[in-house]
Enzyme design. Structure first.
Site, PDB file in Angstrom:
ATOM      1  N   VAL A 247      10.277  -3.429   5.155  1.00  0.00           N
ATOM      2  CA  VAL A 247      11.842  -3.915   5.358  1.00  0.00           C
ATOM      3  C   VAL A 247      12.201  -4.542   3.761  1.00  0.00           C
ATOM      4  O   VAL A 247      11.441  -4.950   3.007  1.00  0.00           O
ATOM      5  CB  VAL A 247      11.696  -5.315   6.100  1.00  0.00           C
ATOM      6  CG1 VAL A 247      12.987  -6.175   6.157  1.00  0.00           C
ATOM      7  CG2 VAL A 247      11.367  -5.070   7.386  1.00  0.00           C
TER       8      VAL A 247
ATOM      9  N   GLU B 114      -2.869  -0.555  11.034  1.00  0.00           N
ATOM     10  CA  GLU B 114      -3.844  -1.335   9.927  1.00  0.00           C
ATOM     11  C   GLU B 114      -2.649  -2.204   9.074  1.00  0.00           C
ATOM     12  O   GLU B 114      -1.725  -1.594   8.659  1.00  0.00           O
ATOM     13  CB  GLU B 114      -4.396  -0.109   9.053  1.00  0.00           C
ATOM     14  CG  GLU B 114      -5.434   0.589   9.825  1.00  0.00           C
ATOM     15  CD  GLU B 114      -5.515   1.998   9.357  1.00  0.00           C
ATOM     16  OE1 GLU B 114      -5.094   2.296   8.119  1.00  0.00           O
ATOM     17  OE2 GLU B 114      -6.592   2.626   9.519  1.00  0.00           O
TER      18      GLU B 114
ATOM     19  N   ASN C  46      -1.955  -9.658   3.544  1.00  0.00           N
ATOM     20  CA  ASN C  46      -0.404  -9.760   3.811  1.00  0.00           C
ATOM     21  C   ASN C  46      -0.097 -10.749   4.997  1.00  0.00           C
ATOM     22  O   ASN C  46       0.115 -10.282   6.122  1.00  0.00           O
ATOM     23  CB  ASN C  46       0.063  -8.119   4.106  1.00  0.00           C
ATOM     24  CG  ASN C  46       1.542  -8.155   4.159  1.00  0.00           C
ATOM     25  OD1 ASN C  46       2.153  -9.077   4.376  1.00  0.00           O
ATOM     26  ND2 ASN C  46       1.991  -6.786   4.095  1.00  0.00           N
TER      27      ASN C  46
ATOM     28  N   TYR D  98       3.161  -9.358  13.246  1.00  0.00           N
ATOM     29  CA  TYR D  98       2.384  -8.480  14.327  1.00  0.00           C
ATOM     30  C   TYR D  98       1.646  -9.498  15.320  1.00  0.00           C
ATOM     31  O   TYR D  98       1.749  -9.241  16.367  1.00  0.00           O
ATOM     32  CB  TYR D  98       1.356  -7.693  13.497  1.00  0.00           C
ATOM     33  CG  TYR D  98       1.728  -6.426  12.509  1.00  0.00           C
ATOM     34  CD1 TYR D  98       2.953  -5.753  13.052  1.00  0.00           C
ATOM     35  CD2 TYR D  98       1.430  -6.539  11.428  1.00  0.00           C
ATOM     36  CE1 TYR D  98       3.534  -4.909  12.193  1.00  0.00           C
ATOM     37  CE2 TYR D  98       1.990  -5.449  10.642  1.00  0.00           C
ATOM     38  CZ  TYR D  98       2.842  -4.580  10.979  1.00  0.00           C
ATOM     39  OH  TYR D  98       3.513  -3.641  10.057  1.00  0.00           O
TER      40      TYR D  98
END
Length: 163
Positions: free
Chosen positions: A86, A118, A123, A130
């Site tokens: 993004v 993955e 991060n 997720y």
């Protein structure tokens, strides 16, 4: 990648990407990951017949702007997210959520019931995205990503089953 003119955006529209979107996806990748990946590498990812891509767009006073992308692959009853990015100015504005929601429906239409990806262990924003989308950690790849300066970062393997 142009910066947004205001702090609000219209709801992103996600659609299946085509060859005409490869250049925009290359620019989005470079902006999202600060890596010189580019359109040629995106085109290579999309060569296998199992690969597909999505692009998220929003409107701006100057027209339609690509603000995010997702590259995936489907084989048998499994789909894998190969890359999701993004544009920095559009993060935390539900672009990633829109891409993930569209991806699930798109991959299901191709027979997928299990979804994998993955993500770099450092991060936190992506891991939160997720996790909110129902992905759970199922594995680890040590020293998978190489960062500038020779630093290596583990990759978390995440899975979500169809709902």
């Amino acid at each position: 990648m142009p910066e947004p003119r205001t702090m609000t955006i219209n709801t992103p529209i996600v659609r299946t990407a085509s060859a005409k979107d490869i250049e925009a996806m290359g620019k989005l990748f470079e902006a999202a990951f600060d890596e010189p990946y580019g359109a040629a590498a995106i085109a290579d990812l999309l060569k296998p017949p199992s690969a597909w891509a999505l692009i998220a767009e929003t409107s701006d006073p100057e027209g339609i702007l690509p603000v995010g992308f997702l590259i995936g692959s489907t084989a048998a009853d499994e789909a894998e997210i190969l890359s999701l990015g993004v544009s920095p100015g559009y993060r935390r504005k539900r672009v990633g959520v829109a891409l993930l929601n569209f991806m699930v429906h798109h991959a299901k239409s191709k027979g997928a019931e299990k979804f994998f990806l993955e993500v770099a262990a450092d991060n936190a924003a992506a891991i939160a995205l997720y996790g909110a989308a129902g992905f759970k950690r199922v594995g680890l790849r040590r020293n998978y990503y190489k960062r500038r300066g020779g630093i290596f970062v583990d990759a978390l393997i995440l899975r979500r089953d169809s709902i």
